[in-house]
Scaffold this active site. Sequence first.
Site, PDB file in Angstrom:
ATOM      1  N   GLY A 229      36.636  34.643  41.169  1.00 20.69           N
ATOM      2  CA  GLY A 229      37.217  34.580  42.514  1.00 20.69           C
ATOM      3  C   GLY A 229      35.914  35.008  43.134  1.00 20.69           C
ATOM      4  O   GLY A 229      35.618  34.582  44.184  1.00 20.69           O
TER       5      GLY A 229
ATOM      6  N   GLU B 267      45.703  37.058  41.455  1.00 18.10           N
ATOM      7  CA  GLU B 267      45.186  36.270  40.395  1.00 18.10           C
ATOM      8  C   GLU B 267      46.587  35.580  39.841  1.00 18.10           C
ATOM      9  O   GLU B 267      47.492  36.370  39.682  1.00 18.10           O
ATOM     10  CB  GLU B 267      44.516  36.938  39.210  1.00 18.10           C
ATOM     11  CG  GLU B 267      43.886  36.085  37.927  1.00 18.10           C
ATOM     12  CD  GLU B 267      42.803  36.913  37.324  1.00 18.10           C
ATOM     13  OE1 GLU B 267      42.433  36.296  36.433  1.00 18.10           O
ATOM     14  OE2 GLU B 267      42.633  37.944  37.734  1.00 18.10           O
TER      15      GLU B 267
ATOM     16  N   CYS C 226      37.507  32.903  32.786  1.00 20.21           N
ATOM     17  CA  CYS C 226      37.667  34.240  33.175  1.00 20.21           C
ATOM     18  C   CYS C 226      36.319  34.634  33.163  1.00 20.21           C
ATOM     19  O   CYS C 226      35.644  34.971  32.306  1.00 20.21           O
ATOM     20  CB  CYS C 226      38.580  34.965  32.247  1.00 20.21           C
ATOM     21  SG  CYS C 226      38.782  36.604  33.122  1.00 20.21           S
TER      22      CYS C 226
ATOM     23  N   CYS D 288      37.965  39.982  39.994  1.00 16.14           N
ATOM     24  CA  CYS D 288      38.096  38.543  39.473  1.00 16.14           C
ATOM     25  C   CYS D 288      36.867  38.093  39.212  1.00 16.14           C
ATOM     26  O   CYS D 288      36.183  37.772  40.557  1.00 16.14           O
ATOM     27  CB  CYS D 288      39.093  37.792  40.090  1.00 16.14           C
ATOM     28  SG  CYS D 288      39.162  36.229  39.665  1.00 16.14           S
TER      29      CYS D 288
ATOM     30  N   HIS E  97      40.626  28.165  42.737  1.00 13.51           N
ATOM     31  CA  HIS E  97      40.723  29.274  44.134  1.00 13.51           C
ATOM     32  C   HIS E  97      40.799  28.590  45.217  1.00 13.51           C
ATOM     33  O   HIS E  97      40.189  27.547  45.505  1.00 13.51           O
ATOM     34  CB  HIS E  97      39.353  29.951  43.969  1.00 13.51           C
ATOM     35  CG  HIS E  97      39.386  30.657  42.506  1.00 13.51           C
ATOM     36  ND1 HIS E  97      39.691  31.990  42.374  1.00 13.51           N
ATOM     37  CD2 HIS E  97      38.764  30.455  41.259  1.00 13.51           C
ATOM     38  CE1 HIS E  97      39.530  32.662  41.394  1.00 13.51           C
ATOM     39  NE2 HIS E  97      39.036  31.592  40.594  1.00 13.51           N
TER      40      HIS E  97
END
Length: 269
Positions: free
Chosen positions: A212, A200, A74, A209, A151
Amino acid sequence: MRIPFIKMHGLGNDFIVLDGREDALPALNAATVAELADRRTGIGCDQLIVLEPSHAADFRMRIFNSDGGEVEACGNAARAVAIYHGTQASLETDGGVISLSPQDGGATIDMGQPRFEWDKIPLAYAMDTLTMPVGWDGLGDPAAVNVGNPHVIFFVEDCDAVALEKVGPQIETDPLFPERVNVNVATIESRETIRLRVWERGVGLTRACGTGACATAVAAMRRGLVDRETTVALPGGPLTIHWDDDDRIQMTGPASESYRGTFEWDEFA
């Protein structure tokens, strides 16, 4: 047993941080995480972050989504942990070891090297991950990137026009993605700017994100759509992503502490 916590956020992506580096915390389970993350009856968060000792780095970060599931990486949480820790450090995650460099109001995170191999995303079967021959409800030809977690990225004319709350959960749980996937819809504004929205996995629509933003920027760079440093504008604010000559992703952006408190563990166990 009362447990101290720190509430933090990065561009509105918010976290409960539990520091177990010196004093060990009780064992967590998915139900406890989900109870703490509940915005009506708990503290409320997108992710719960647990800091622990590490043999591989200065310390370890474990990441639990609001549904209780543990995930590998994260980026927004890494920036929050960087300003909480206060000095440069190496950080072990399940997605690999990354480095933290806190700055005034935020941090730069060395997110490591992106992975593009189909079995590293992972996908259920082999295909080109730069332009995948698949589609869902008008979204097609995505790219896939693993930046510590998986992703899939769709480049569209207007990312705000995509019903991401509808198609996001369909793609997240598609059998093509055996570990589920984070779903990104992106619009190229210029050689230096990408507009992005993210569904997410285990969380849903999110204001920001970090992984992301990294995955989307790198996918756009691989397709020749943007330069090797670009701004990714998320609903919560912008992040700067630089893919350096050593194949490592540098993410820079803000993070902040909201407040501190304590809770009674037994009320959530």
